[in-house]
Design a protein around this motif. Structure first.
Motif, PDB file in Angstrom:
ATOM      1  N   PHE A  73       0.846  -1.188   0.000  1.00 57.51           N
ATOM      2  CA  PHE A  73       0.000   0.000   0.000  1.00 57.51           C
ATOM      3  C   PHE A  73       0.879   1.235   0.000  1.00 57.51           C
ATOM      4  N   VAL A  74       0.313   2.340  -0.439  1.00 55.21           N
ATOM      5  CA  VAL A  74       1.043   3.596  -0.527  1.00 55.21           C
ATOM      6  C   VAL A  74       0.901   4.329   0.795  1.00 55.21           C
ATOM      7  N   PRO A  75       1.985   4.484   1.569  1.00 52.22           N
ATOM      8  CA  PRO A  75       1.887   5.155   2.868  1.00 52.22           C
ATOM      9  C   PRO A  75       1.497   6.614   2.713  1.00 52.22           C
ATOM     10  N   CYS A  76       0.611   7.056   3.568  1.00 53.23           N
ATOM     11  CA  CYS A  76       0.181   8.462   3.580  1.00 53.23           C
ATOM     12  C   CYS A  76      -0.485   8.717   4.922  1.00 53.23           C
ATOM     13  N   VAL A  77       0.302   9.119   5.908  1.00 54.89           N
ATOM     14  CA  VAL A  77      -0.216   9.295   7.259  1.00 54.89           C
ATOM     15  C   VAL A  77      -1.005  10.595   7.341  1.00 54.89           C
ATOM     16  N   GLU A  78      -2.281  10.475   7.670  1.00 57.66           N
ATOM     17  CA  GLU A  78      -3.157  11.647   7.763  1.00 57.66           C
ATOM     18  C   GLU A  78      -4.079  11.511   8.970  1.00 57.66           C
ATOM     19  N   THR A  79      -4.270  12.625   9.647  1.00 57.67           N
ATOM     20  CA  THR A  79      -5.317  12.659  10.663  1.00 57.67           C
ATOM     21  C   THR A  79      -6.622  13.017   9.967  1.00 57.67           C
ATOM     22  N   ILE A  80      -7.733  12.652  10.573  1.00 54.68           N
ATOM     23  CA  ILE A  80      -9.051  12.887   9.977  1.00 54.68           C
ATOM     24  C   ILE A  80      -9.811  13.822  10.912  1.00 54.68           C
ATOM     25  N   ALA A  81     -10.077  15.032  10.434  1.00 59.58           N
ATOM     26  CA  ALA A  81     -10.644  16.062  11.292  1.00 59.58           C
ATOM     27  C   ALA A  81     -11.938  15.625  11.964  1.00 59.58           C
ATOM     28  N   ARG A  82     -12.803  14.969  11.204  1.00 54.69           N
ATOM     29  CA  ARG A  82     -14.110  14.597  11.754  1.00 54.69           C
ATOM     30  C   ARG A  82     -14.104  13.240  12.463  1.00 54.69           C
ATOM     31  N   VAL A  83     -12.963  12.549  12.384  1.00 54.05           N
ATOM     32  CA  VAL A  83     -12.844  11.256  13.082  1.00 54.05           C
ATOM     33  C   VAL A  83     -11.478  11.225  13.781  1.00 54.05           C
ATOM     34  N   PRO A  84     -11.311  11.980  14.867  1.00 51.08           N
ATOM     35  CA  PRO A  84     -10.003  12.076  15.520  1.00 51.08           C
ATOM     36  C   PRO A  84      -9.527  10.770  16.140  1.00 51.08           C
ATOM     37  N   GLN A  85     -10.433   9.809  16.331  1.00 53.66           N
ATOM     38  CA  GLN A  85     -10.049   8.525  16.927  1.00 53.66           C
ATOM     39  C   GLN A  85      -9.308   7.625  15.942  1.00 53.66           C
ATOM     40  N   ALA A  86      -9.256   8.023  14.665  1.00 58.27           N
ATOM     41  CA  ALA A  86      -8.646   7.174  13.633  1.00 58.27           C
ATOM     42  C   ALA A  86      -7.495   7.906  12.956  1.00 58.27           C
ATOM     43  N   LEU A  87      -6.604   7.119  12.377  1.00 60.00           N
ATOM     44  CA  LEU A  87      -5.475   7.641  11.620  1.00 60.00           C
ATOM     45  C   LEU A  87      -5.443   6.928  10.281  1.00 60.00           C
ATOM     46  N   ARG A  88      -5.335   7.696   9.210  1.00 63.13           N
ATOM     47  CA  ARG A  88      -5.228   7.053   7.897  1.00 63.13           C
ATOM     48  C   ARG A  88      -3.788   6.643   7.659  1.00 63.13           C
ATOM     49  N   PHE A  89      -3.577   5.344   7.415  1.00 61.21           N
ATOM     50  CA  PHE A  89      -2.247   4.807   7.178  1.00 61.21           C
ATOM     51  C   PHE A  89      -1.803   5.019   5.740  1.00 61.21           C
ATOM     52  N   GLY A  90      -2.747   4.920   4.813  1.00 54.97           N
ATOM     53  CA  GLY A  90      -2.387   5.021   3.414  1.00 54.97           C
ATOM     54  C   GLY A  90      -3.472   4.448   2.532  1.00 54.97           C
ATOM     55  N   LEU A 120     -16.163   6.603   9.832  1.00 54.98           N
ATOM     56  CA  LEU A 120     -15.274   6.515   8.668  1.00 54.98           C
ATOM     57  C   LEU A 120     -16.062   6.241   7.389  1.00 54.98           C
ATOM     58  N   LYS A 121     -17.142   5.460   7.494  1.00 55.16           N
ATOM     59  CA  LYS A 121     -17.952   5.161   6.324  1.00 55.16           C
ATOM     60  C   LYS A 121     -18.629   6.414   5.776  1.00 55.16           C
ATOM     61  N   LEU A 122     -18.836   7.398   6.634  1.00 55.63           N
ATOM     62  CA  LEU A 122     -19.377   8.674   6.157  1.00 55.63           C
ATOM     63  C   LEU A 122     -18.328   9.446   5.373  1.00 55.63           C
ATOM     64  N   GLU A 123     -17.047   9.197   5.690  1.00 55.16           N
ATOM     65  CA  GLU A 123     -15.958   9.854   4.974  1.00 55.16           C
ATOM     66  C   GLU A 123     -15.669   9.157   3.646  1.00 55.16           C
ATOM     67  N   SER A 124     -15.753   7.824   3.643  1.00 53.49           N
ATOM     68  CA  SER A 124     -15.441   7.032   2.454  1.00 53.49           C
ATOM     69  C   SER A 124     -16.400   5.856   2.381  1.00 53.49           C
ATOM     70  N   ALA A 125     -17.310   5.900   1.420  1.00 51.24           N
ATOM     71  CA  ALA A 125     -18.389   4.914   1.371  1.00 51.24           C
ATOM     72  C   ALA A 125     -17.949   3.565   0.811  1.00 51.24           C
ATOM     73  N   GLY A 126     -16.790   3.518   0.132  1.00 52.20           N
ATOM     74  CA  GLY A 126     -16.361   2.281  -0.501  1.00 52.20           C
ATOM     75  C   GLY A 126     -15.707   1.309   0.466  1.00 52.20           C
ATOM     76  N   PRO A 127     -15.203   0.193  -0.042  1.00 47.12           N
ATOM     77  CA  PRO A 127     -14.505  -0.781   0.795  1.00 47.12           C
ATOM     78  C   PRO A 127     -13.287  -0.157   1.472  1.00 47.12           C
TER      79      PRO A 127
END
Length: 314
Positions: A73-90, A120-127
């Motif tokens: 997977f392509v690494p891309c560390v991002e915080t999610i403003a509306r979901v602070p409990q999660a971190l996007r790995f990539g 998170l599903k509200l942020e990204s509806a896909g798999p």
């Protein structure tokens, strides 16, 4: 090897574990750069160094970079403003033009897991792929809910092993789970074939269809109980001269931006859309094999609306 992923902070811990005594702690007392650990039960005290009481934070960028060297997977560390409990790995690249976001959730509880994934599903509806530090005790109802919402739940502990050279390697069981997930949701139809079509259930109509844009080249499709992820080429909306999306794909995206509505007030309004709408309707009929017009006039005859639900990329 884990020390390489810890960065010191200026914070001092309020307590430190008591050796050989599970779930008990010395209370830290600081005075003039000296530190003492006090056992409030036995009144025992010990001298502590600054290193003993210093707090550390996870160097998530370095960790994700190293994990990304093992997992495709392509690494891309991002915080999610509306979901602070999660971190996007990539982003996991399943196939060309089809990607799945990868998230990391540090919390272990079943209740919060389901709550955060729903956000998170509200942020990204896909798999999507969701990772935790360790496998938590997940209720059967939560596992079924995850599967029904296109979520693959993995733990770092079961996904990665440590090699003799102190690097990460993906476990055989994790490879099998990820491959099964990819085969289920990634496009698996040759886009060059002229007979591409969606596995439309018998009796389904346009009103049963939902098309959600995942990104500029991919849509998530739900038709009754049948669903899948497809790129523009598989819908027959590819320009054979250059492999790029056609104007009909752009028109479908415009309808999604308008939640199924396109009028002269829309940003993408254009006289050429009349002919493009005819071609798009034909493409959709061929792909879904549903009779009738998927795009109809609005009641006031001043625009068009889709006979199916459609949503833009968030």
């Amino acid at each position: 090897m884990w020390n390489r992923y810890l960065l010191p902070t200026n914070q001092i811990a309020g307590g430190v574990p008591i050796p050989d005594n599970a779930f008990t702690f010395y209370r830290v007392v600081a005075c003039d750069e000296t530190y003492t650990g006090v056992d409030d039960v036995t009144d025992e005290f010990v001298n502590l160094s600054r290193q003993d009481v210093l707090c550390y934070r996870l160097d998530s960028k370095r960790l994700v970079r190293d994990l990304g060297s093992a997992l495709p997977f392509v690494p891309c560390v991002e915080t999610i403003a509306r979901v602070p409990q999660a971190l996007r790995f990539g982003t996991y690249e399943a196939e060309r033009g089809c990607t799945f976001p990868v998230y990391f959730l540090p919390d272990q509880s079943d209740r919060l897991l389901r709550q955060v994934v729903a956000m998170l599903k509200l942020e990204s509806a896909g798999p999507m792929i969701v990772m935790q530090p360790e496998r938590c005790q997940v209720l059967q109802s939560t596992s079924e809910w995850m599967s029904g919402n296109d979520v693959l739940l993995l733990s770092l502990a079961e996904t990665f092993s440590i090699t003799p050279r102190k690097s990460f390697a993906v476990t055989v069981s994790a490879v099998a789970k990820i491959d099964a997930f990819r085969q289920r949701y990634a496009p698996n139809i040759d886009a060059t074939r002229p007979d591409i079509c969606f596995p439309t259930p018998t009796g389904a109509g346009w009103a049963d269809l939902r098309i959600k844009f995942v990104d500029g080249e991919t849509v998530s499709i739900h038709l009754g109980e049948t669903k899948g992820v497809y790129i523009y080429a598989q819908l027959g909306l590819v320009d054979a001269r250059n492999g790029r999306p056609t104007k009909q794909w752009e028109l479908l995206k415009s309808f999604a931006d308008g939640r199924g509505l396109l009028t002269w007030k829309s940003a993408d309004a254009c006289r050429r859309n009349k002919k493009r709408k005819e071609y798009l309707s034909a493409n959709l009929r061929d792909f879904f094999r549903i009779p009738g017009d998927p795009i109809v006039l609005t009641d006031d005859k001043k625009g068009w609306r889709t006979a199916f639900a459609t949503e833009p990329e968030r």
